[in-house]
Design an enzyme around this catalytic site. Structure first.
Site, PDB file in Angstrom:
ATOM      1  N   LYS A 180     136.116  44.088  47.697  1.00  0.00           N
ATOM      2  CA  LYS A 180     136.555  44.166  48.958  1.00  0.00           C
ATOM      3  C   LYS A 180     136.714  42.875  49.788  1.00  0.00           C
ATOM      4  O   LYS A 180     136.045  41.934  49.245  1.00  0.00           O
ATOM      5  CB  LYS A 180     136.251  45.170  49.952  1.00  0.00           C
ATOM      6  CG  LYS A 180     136.274  46.441  49.205  1.00  0.00           C
ATOM      7  CD  LYS A 180     137.558  47.248  49.058  1.00  0.00           C
ATOM      8  CE  LYS A 180     137.750  48.420  48.121  1.00  0.00           C
ATOM      9  NZ  LYS A 180     136.960  49.534  48.257  1.00  0.00           N
TER      10      LYS A 180
HETATM   11  C1  LIG Z   1     136.648  51.071  48.137  1.00  0.00           C
HETATM   12  C2  LIG Z   1     137.450  52.117  48.733  1.00  0.00           C
HETATM   13  C3  LIG Z   1     136.601  53.424  49.010  1.00  0.00           C
HETATM   14  C4  LIG Z   1     135.387  53.740  48.585  1.00  0.00           C
HETATM   15  O1  LIG Z   1     134.397  52.558  48.887  1.00  0.00           O
HETATM   16  P1  LIG Z   1     133.053  52.342  48.073  1.00  0.00           P
HETATM   17  O2  LIG Z   1     132.287  51.344  48.812  1.00  0.00           O
HETATM   18  O3  LIG Z   1     133.509  51.902  46.723  1.00  0.00           O
HETATM   19  O4  LIG Z   1     132.255  53.774  48.160  1.00  0.00           O
HETATM   20  C5  LIG Z   1     137.174  54.512  49.832  1.00  0.00           C
HETATM   21  N1  LIG Z   1     138.580  54.206  49.959  1.00  0.00           N
HETATM   22  C6  LIG Z   1     139.338  52.982  49.499  1.00  0.00           C
HETATM   23  C7  LIG Z   1     140.931  53.092  49.939  1.00  0.00           C
HETATM   24  C8  LIG Z   1     138.798  52.147  48.986  1.00  0.00           C
HETATM   25  O5  LIG Z   1     139.418  51.069  48.386  1.00  0.00           O
END
Ligand SMILES: *Cc1c(COP(=O)(O)O)cnc(C)c1O
Length: 383
Positions: A180
């Site tokens: 991210k």
């Molecule tokens: C990455 C992501 C999540 C979950 O996040 P984590 O930190 O990996 O638990 C939820 N929704 C979307 C759209 C994501 O891209």
């Protein structure tokens, strides 16, 4: 291999983490509050609650809104499964509403079709980093007395009609997983202007412990109470120190992502086979992903072959996402499957995510463009 996404950790990040390691507080210390404050300020929200992942953030939010058995929460099928899973954690039913074919964002018209008197919330997902169409979604939510929420795990730093992601829904969820925009290793955050919801999530991330300072003073310093079940979803000070340091660089990260995206845009602009997803005029895209649709009808190869050819050339392409309602868990427990969201299903056959991350060089971008162009060109069907 050029990966599809990758973190960027520098010496400043490392030295901030080291400082915490040498301090008295490894968790539940001053860095947690400081990180929450800086994210809240960055997005312009009143409250921010740090938790151990984006998934934990979604779970905490569902809990804070009292989602439970017989409640329905509308979600798009083109998202990471955690968006829907969080509804199920609380006993609720995720209801899938189809997406718009050009953006792959939740389609307000499709949402309207699946609203019932059990609809408690709508979760908009800012797929790939483009804010979804919050205005009509907000209107629908208000009409059916539901809460509009935002899964903005792709979209911190994005904007919709001049307003920042993080202020567009009743509450907004971010993830700090390494792919991210900024990372804490694992980590997540919920931002909201609703003090009550923020309070409930703080309690929830800490086992459900509610006893305040005053009660402890009266009943003895060991005393605490658990009123509702909570979890240990805390984010450590070590992680928050990394988050604070990363957040200082987010605008540069976003800028680089946008520059990479415009190189891709320019390269594919006149290609009948390769179509980048549409970007609406009224948004500022945060480009977590760069997704193209491929017109396989014009090619003699299928997606799997294209995917493998690019991987063989060292291009870390990916597919975001397998429609959530395709997963066996949802088929078996919620009677979903093919036919439920035809637009998402068709798009799923055509989409491919190209590498995009701030440290990617222009040469890397060019390598990706040339690889995709060449493969597509060599496998055009004869007309
Ligand atoms: C990455 C992501 C999540 C979950 O996040 P984590 O930190 O990996 O638990 C939820 N929704 C979307 C759209 C994501 O891209």
């Amino acid at each position: 291999m050029i990966p599809y996404g990758k973190q960027w950790i520098d010496e400043d990040d490392i030295s901030e983490v080291l400082k915490v390691l040498q301090s008295d507080w490894l968790t539940t210390g001053p860095c947690v509050t400081a990180f929450e404050k800086s994210v809240a300020e960055y997005v312009g929200a009143s409250h921010a609650v740090a938790v151990s992942s984006g998934t934990a953030a979604l779970h905490a939010l569902m809990n804070a809104l009292d989602i439970k058995e017989n409640d329905e929460v509308i979600v798009p099928p083109i998202t990471f499964a955690a968006t829907a899973n969080a509804v199920v954690y609380c006993g609720g039913t995720p209801v899938f509403a189809d997406v718009e074919s050009d953006t792959l964002l939740l389609d307000p018209a499709k949402v309207e079709q699946v609203v019932t008197d059990r609809t408690k919330a709508i979760i908009g997902v800012d797929f790939a980093g483009q804010p979804c169409d919050y205005e009509p979604l907000k209107k629908l939510a208000t009409e059916c007395d539901a809460v509009l929420l935002s899964d903005a795990c792709h979209a911190i730093g994005g904007r919709y009609k001049g307003r920042d992601v993080g202020t567009l829904a009743h509450a907004t969820v971010f993830s700090f997983h390494p792919v991210k925009h900024i990372t804490t290793g694992e980590g997540g955050m919920i931002v909201t202007d609703d003090e009550n919801v923020a309070h409930r999530m703080r309690v929830f991330r800490n086992h459900g412990i509610t006893t305040d300072f005053k009660q402890r003073e009266e009943k003895g310093h060991w005393y605490y109470e658990i009123e509702k079940l909570g979890y240990n979803y805390r984010l450590t000070d070590i992680q928050c120190a990394l988050g604070i340091s990363q957040l200082k660089k987010i605008d540069a990260f976003l800028d680089r992502r946008r520059k990479i995206a415009s190189r891709y845009d320019a390269a594919f602009s006149n290609n009948p086979v390769i179509s980048p997803l549409t970007v609406r005029k009224d948004v500022l895209h945060a480009y977590h992903l760069y997704v193209v649709k491929i017109e396989f009808d014009l090619l003699s190869i299928d997606r799997e072959t294209l995917f493998k050819m690019m991987r063989d050339e060292g291009i870390g392409v990916n597919v975001h996402y397998i429609p959530v309602h395709y997963h066996p868990f949802y088929r078996q427990n919620f009677n979903t499957g093919k036919g439920l969201c035809p637009v998402a299903e068709k798009a799923y056959e055509q989409i491919i995510s190209l590498p995009i991350f701030p440290q990617m060089t222009n040469d890397d971008v060019q390598t990706v463009i040339e690889s995709l162009d060449r493969i597509v060109h060599h496998h055009r069907k004869h007309r």
